[in-house]
Design an enzyme around this catalytic site. Sequence first.
Site, PDB file in Angstrom:
ATOM      1  N   GLY A 153       1.022  -0.901  -0.247  1.00  0.00           N
ATOM      2  CA  GLY A 153      -0.045  -0.096   0.453  1.00  0.00           C
ATOM      3  C   GLY A 153       0.911   1.497  -0.013  1.00  0.00           C
ATOM      4  N   ARG A 154       0.501   1.941   0.921  1.00  0.00           N
ATOM      5  CA  ARG A 154       0.980   3.307   0.559  1.00  0.00           C
ATOM      6  C   ARG A 154       2.707   3.390   0.789  1.00  0.00           C
ATOM      7  NH1 ARG A 154      -3.956   5.079   2.651  1.00  0.00           N
ATOM      8  NH2 ARG A 154      -3.653   3.914   3.938  1.00  0.00           N
ATOM      9  N   ILE A 155       2.552   3.066   2.537  1.00  0.00           N
ATOM     10  CA  ILE A 155       4.199   2.393   2.743  1.00  0.00           C
ATOM     11  C   ILE A 155       4.577   1.025   2.464  1.00  0.00           C
ATOM     12  CG2 ILE A 155       5.090   2.030   5.242  1.00  0.00           C
ATOM     13  CD1 ILE A 155       2.786   3.234   6.638  1.00  0.00           C
ATOM     14  N   ARG A 232       1.788  -4.852  12.438  1.00  0.00           N
ATOM     15  CA  ARG A 232       1.771  -4.942  13.625  1.00  0.00           C
ATOM     16  C   ARG A 232       1.951  -6.078  14.575  1.00  0.00           C
ATOM     17  NH1 ARG A 232       0.940   0.324  13.767  1.00  0.00           N
ATOM     18  NH2 ARG A 232      -1.083   0.997  13.760  1.00  0.00           N
ATOM     19  N   ASP A 256       9.515  -3.857  14.970  1.00  0.00           N
ATOM     20  CA  ASP A 256       9.585  -2.633  15.785  1.00  0.00           C
ATOM     21  C   ASP A 256       8.008  -2.887  16.120  1.00  0.00           C
ATOM     22  OD1 ASP A 256      10.010  -0.350  16.622  1.00  0.00           O
ATOM     23  OD2 ASP A 256       8.692   0.351  14.505  1.00  0.00           O
ATOM     24  N   GLU A 261       2.408  -5.131  23.753  1.00  0.00           N
ATOM     25  CA  GLU A 261       2.963  -4.080  23.925  1.00  0.00           C
ATOM     26  C   GLU A 261       3.070  -3.418  24.846  1.00  0.00           C
ATOM     27  OE1 GLU A 261       3.617  -1.130  20.147  1.00  0.00           O
ATOM     28  OE2 GLU A 261       4.380  -3.780  18.721  1.00  0.00           O
ATOM     29  N   HIS A 279       8.234   0.578  18.551  1.00  0.00           N
ATOM     30  CA  HIS A 279       7.729   0.963  18.395  1.00  0.00           C
ATOM     31  C   HIS A 279       7.620   2.359  17.366  1.00  0.00           C
ATOM     32  CE1 HIS A 279       3.101   0.192  17.098  1.00  0.00           C
ATOM     33  NE2 HIS A 279       3.302   0.920  16.059  1.00  0.00           N
TER      34      HIS A 279
END
Length: 316
Positions: A153-155, A232, A256, A261, A279
């Site tokens: 996608g975008r990233i 995630r 990350d 978390e 993160h």
Amino acid sequence: MSRPHILAVAKLVPLLLDQLHTAYVVHDRVHEASPEEFAKVASNIRAIVGGGESKVTRALMNQLLALELISIMGVGYAGVDVAAAVERDVPVTHTPGVLNDEVADLAIGLMLSIARRIPQADQYVRAGRWGKEGAMPLTRKVSGARLGIVGLGRIGQAIAKRAEAFGMSIAYTARSAKPDLTHTYYPTATALAEQVDFLIVITPGGAETRHLINAEVLAALGSKGYLINVARGSVVDEAALVEALKDGVIAGAALDVFEKEPHPSEALWTMDNVVLTPHIASATWQTRQAMADLAAGNLHAHFAGEKLLSPVPECN
Ligand code: NDP
């Protein structure tokens, strides 16, 4: 005119909270801190503001009869019950686009870190091992290697653009092929993993992608392959990953994000073939400012009766 009341459901960064205080009456996590206080103010609350990890449940929405908008500072919104919001005609907004560069930069940084063992090399110098033991063992070349991206996608596309400059070949998997792009498409993460040296994961979280990266995918990536997760924690089966790292099923991982978390599996802490960050993919002043401005901008647009700047696709 009186300021609208809003509920912050997460500890918001001052970059956002300070600007909200000037325009709204902010009830900061009052629903968690004091049920009595929350009961007094709930009927006044017209918007919820949260972060990418925030839980906004149907039960919470049901207590807010005047709710008009949910604004999330983050591109991921897996914790929001969007179906419940849509039923109520309450739009949900997020902050896509403004963090692409930052997350892509970190993904590349993590890939270089685990392949070239940069954090380990830093420790090697600091522990005085260079002088005592001589040169470090050789590491893995990144330029020219085969990259697989899970989620283009975008990233994912921002990562691909950077990887091209490293002369890497690029393949990907996603829900559907992207005919406009020249990268090679594989229909499953396993088929992709079989073909690459580095596998970068950058899909949304939530039920649909839970444990998309499992023992089978890790076996396909193989003993010379590296996993990088900037998506995630839920997307990777962390227990399976720990086993794969222990047994040499894959060469290493740079992470990350984690399933629980801020408590990553303790087994990871002492492993030599991992790089761990807390993160931080979008965590720079510049990008958090842009995210805060967009999250606040959506609230301002709504209360000014203007078009929302960035509703989630389900609310478009
Ligand atoms: P986009 O919606 O632009 O892209 C998501 C990509 O994931 C798409 O290519 C999509 O496929 C693919 N995808 C979705 N579901 C599946 C699935 N079940 N199987 C395979 N592929 C799937 O999102 P962004 O690129 O803007 O952001 C992606 C995610 O990155 C965010 O949702 C967030 O969870 C994470 N993120 C993490 C950060 C961090 O701090 N570590 C910071 C920012 C974001 P298709 O194109 O076919 O629809």
